[in-house]
Write a protein that holds these residues in place. Structure first.
Motif, PDB file in Angstrom:
ATOM      1  N   LEU A  52     -13.017   9.829  16.664  1.00  0.00           N
ATOM      2  CA  LEU A  52     -13.243   9.848  15.225  1.00  0.00           C
ATOM      3  C   LEU A  52     -12.245  10.799  14.561  1.00  0.00           C
ATOM      4  N   ILE A  53     -11.483  10.263  13.620  1.00  0.00           N
ATOM      5  CA  ILE A  53     -10.477  11.050  12.907  1.00  0.00           C
ATOM      6  C   ILE A  53     -11.042  11.422  11.539  1.00  0.00           C
ATOM      7  N   PRO A  54     -11.081  12.718  11.206  1.00  0.00           N
ATOM      8  CA  PRO A  54     -11.606  13.116   9.898  1.00  0.00           C
ATOM      9  C   PRO A  54     -10.618  12.799   8.781  1.00  0.00           C
ATOM     10  N   GLY A  55     -11.157  12.520   7.618  1.00  0.00           N
ATOM     11  CA  GLY A  55     -10.294  12.217   6.488  1.00  0.00           C
ATOM     12  C   GLY A  55     -10.973  12.548   5.176  1.00  0.00           C
ATOM     13  N   LEU A  56     -10.228  12.370   4.118  1.00  0.00           N
ATOM     14  CA  LEU A  56     -10.746  12.560   2.770  1.00  0.00           C
ATOM     15  C   LEU A  56     -10.523  11.267   1.993  1.00  0.00           C
ATOM     16  N   ALA A  57     -11.612  10.700   1.473  1.00  0.00           N
ATOM     17  CA  ALA A  57     -11.528   9.504   0.649  1.00  0.00           C
ATOM     18  C   ALA A  57     -11.619   9.919  -0.818  1.00  0.00           C
ATOM     19  N   VAL A  58     -10.678   9.451  -1.618  1.00  0.00           N
ATOM     20  CA  VAL A  58     -10.647   9.771  -3.047  1.00  0.00           C
ATOM     21  C   VAL A  58     -10.720   8.465  -3.823  1.00  0.00           C
ATOM     22  N   ALA A  59     -11.636   8.400  -4.773  1.00  0.00           N
ATOM     23  CA  ALA A  59     -11.805   7.194  -5.576  1.00  0.00           C
ATOM     24  C   ALA A  59     -11.424   7.468  -7.023  1.00  0.00           C
ATOM     25  N   SER A  60     -10.804   6.445  -7.636  1.00  0.00           N
ATOM     26  CA  SER A  60     -10.404   6.578  -9.037  1.00  0.00           C
ATOM     27  C   SER A  60     -10.323   5.201  -9.670  1.00  0.00           C
ATOM     28  N   SER A  61     -10.669   5.117 -10.953  1.00  0.00           N
ATOM     29  CA  SER A  61     -10.528   3.858 -11.687  1.00  0.00           C
ATOM     30  C   SER A  61      -9.054   3.539 -11.905  1.00  0.00           C
ATOM     31  N   ARG A  62      -8.194   4.525 -11.732  1.00  0.00           N
ATOM     32  CA  ARG A  62      -6.743   4.349 -11.824  1.00  0.00           C
ATOM     33  C   ARG A  62      -6.122   4.637 -10.459  1.00  0.00           C
ATOM     34  N   ALA A  63      -6.733   4.027  -9.437  1.00  0.00           N
ATOM     35  CA  ALA A  63      -6.354   4.321  -8.056  1.00  0.00           C
ATOM     36  C   ALA A  63      -4.890   4.024  -7.771  1.00  0.00           C
ATOM     37  N   GLU A  64      -4.392   2.889  -8.282  1.00  0.00           N
ATOM     38  CA  GLU A  64      -3.008   2.517  -7.972  1.00  0.00           C
ATOM     39  C   GLU A  64      -1.996   3.484  -8.598  1.00  0.00           C
ATOM     40  N   PRO A  65      -2.127   3.841  -9.892  1.00  0.00           N
ATOM     41  CA  PRO A  65      -1.215   4.858 -10.434  1.00  0.00           C
ATOM     42  C   PRO A  65      -1.344   6.199  -9.718  1.00  0.00           C
ATOM     43  N   LEU A  66      -2.580   6.562  -9.354  1.00  0.00           N
ATOM     44  CA  LEU A  66      -2.793   7.821  -8.635  1.00  0.00           C
ATOM     45  C   LEU A  66      -2.074   7.801  -7.296  1.00  0.00           C
ATOM     46  N   ALA A  67      -2.206   6.693  -6.564  1.00  0.00           N
ATOM     47  CA  ALA A  67      -1.539   6.572  -5.269  1.00  0.00           C
ATOM     48  C   ALA A  67      -0.016   6.595  -5.439  1.00  0.00           C
ATOM     49  N   ALA A  68       0.472   6.001  -6.521  1.00  0.00           N
ATOM     50  CA  ALA A  68       1.914   5.991  -6.773  1.00  0.00           C
ATOM     51  C   ALA A  68       2.428   7.399  -7.034  1.00  0.00           C
ATOM     52  N   TRP A  69       1.670   8.184  -7.795  1.00  0.00           N
ATOM     53  CA  TRP A  69       2.063   9.574  -8.044  1.00  0.00           C
ATOM     54  C   TRP A  69       2.039  10.374  -6.748  1.00  0.00           C
ATOM     55  N   MET A  70       1.011  10.167  -5.954  1.00  0.00           N
ATOM     56  CA  MET A  70       0.913  10.889  -4.677  1.00  0.00           C
ATOM     57  C   MET A  70       2.059  10.505  -3.751  1.00  0.00           C
ATOM     58  N   ASN A  71       2.502   9.260  -3.856  1.00  0.00           N
ATOM     59  CA  ASN A  71       3.567   8.772  -2.997  1.00  0.00           C
ATOM     60  C   ASN A  71       4.902   9.463  -3.289  1.00  0.00           C
ATOM     61  N   GLY A  72       5.002  10.053  -4.483  1.00  0.00           N
ATOM     62  CA  GLY A  72       6.206  10.774  -4.835  1.00  0.00           C
ATOM     63  C   GLY A  72       6.240  12.188  -4.306  1.00  0.00           C
ATOM     64  N   LEU A  73       5.166  12.610  -3.657  1.00  0.00           N
ATOM     65  CA  LEU A  73       5.073  13.952  -3.085  1.00  0.00           C
ATOM     66  C   LEU A  73       5.203  13.876  -1.564  1.00  0.00           C
ATOM     67  N   GLU A  74       5.629  14.941  -0.973  1.00  0.00           N
ATOM     68  CA  GLU A  74       5.632  15.037   0.489  1.00  0.00           C
ATOM     69  C   GLU A  74       4.291  15.634   0.910  1.00  0.00           C
ATOM     70  N   VAL A  75       3.270  14.776   1.001  1.00  0.00           N
ATOM     71  CA  VAL A  75       1.919  15.248   1.316  1.00  0.00           C
ATOM     72  C   VAL A  75       1.877  15.705   2.772  1.00  0.00           C
ATOM     73  N   VAL A 115       0.856  -1.180   0.000  1.00  0.00           N
ATOM     74  CA  VAL A 115       0.000   0.000   0.000  1.00  0.00           C
ATOM     75  C   VAL A 115       0.895   1.233   0.000  1.00  0.00           C
ATOM     76  N   PHE A 116       0.564   2.193  -0.856  1.00  0.00           N
ATOM     77  CA  PHE A 116       1.302   3.448  -0.860  1.00  0.00           C
ATOM     78  C   PHE A 116       0.849   4.304   0.321  1.00  0.00           C
ATOM     79  N   GLY A 117       1.705   5.210   0.755  1.00  0.00           N
ATOM     80  CA  GLY A 117       1.301   6.121   1.814  1.00  0.00           C
ATOM     81  C   GLY A 117       2.414   6.425   2.788  1.00  0.00           C
TER      82      GLY A 117
END
Length: 212
Positions: A111-134, A92-94
């Motif tokens: 309860l911890i608030p969060g943001l859920a993001v859905a995509s048909s290309r979820a794995e590539p999206l997560a990989a791109w996000m993993n390259g950023l210092e979020v 899992v990326f993150g």
């Protein structure tokens, strides 16, 4: 200071990465401000900080970082800990935060608030996000958008919504929940918003800039 830090890190074989995820450093500066600087004879309350961080106008999000759907969500901290554990037990990326090291105590039922993001290309999206210092996500009710902070001073318009009394109240409630948790929140990337599994999970902490 980036040039000085980069030179010093390279001399000892460390790759410097500009990031505001240096939570321990931010908390240490805040503690030092309260215990040292405010007691100095030359301390002037209200003076401008020496190291001001820019808070630039948010830019347009790169195409590769777009999600198709998103939703404000909440998870009990016990479930958040399970997601954090999955970063080590399955692919899992993150990124997580060492809350014990930071001295942050959260009840398992909180309860911890969060943001859920859905995509048909979820794995590539997560990989791109993993390259950023979020670093953090902020609900900007004046602009009716969500702002993603990465690196040191990069901000993106992560998502937008139609501004109505209902959506404004929902965004304000999410920000209030985040504040009640001391700034703790998360970003989850999924194949579908109804899925129980994440392909990317980031534990985030929205802290004010250091006062020094």
């Amino acid at each position: 200071m980036q040039t000085i830090i980069t030179k010093a890190c390279k001399e000892i074989g460390i790759k410097p990465i500009p990031s505001k995820r240096c939570i321990s450093l931010l908390l240490w500066l805040e503690e030092r401000y309260e215990t040292v600087y405010t007691r100095h004879p030359g301390f002037q309350k209200g003076a401008q900080p020496l190291l001001a961080l820019d808070n630039p106008f948010p830019m347009e999000l790169p195409d590769n970082l777009f999600g198709e759907k998103w939703a404000f969500v909440q998870l009990p901290f016990s479930a958040v800990r399970e997601e954090i554990a999955s970063l080590e037990t399955r692919f899992v990326f993150g990124a997580s935060l060492d809350l014990d090291l930071l001295g942050i105590e959260i009840d398992d039922k909180a309860l911890i608030p969060g943001l859920a993001v859905a995509s048909s290309r979820a794995e590539p999206l997560a990989a791109w996000m993993n390259g950023l210092e979020v670093c953090a996500i902020e609900a900007d009710t004046s602009r009716a958008c969500l702002i993603l902070s990465v690196g040191i001073a990069t901000r993106y318009v992560y998502a937008t919504y139609m501004k109505t009394p209902v959506t404004t109240a929902e965004a304000e409630a999410w920000e209030a929940a985040k504040k009640a948790c001391g700034g703790l929140h998360f970003l989850a990337i999924q194949d579908d918003l109804d899925s129980d599994d994440c392909v990317g999970f980031w534990l985030l902490l929205d802290l004010p800039p250091p006062p020094v």
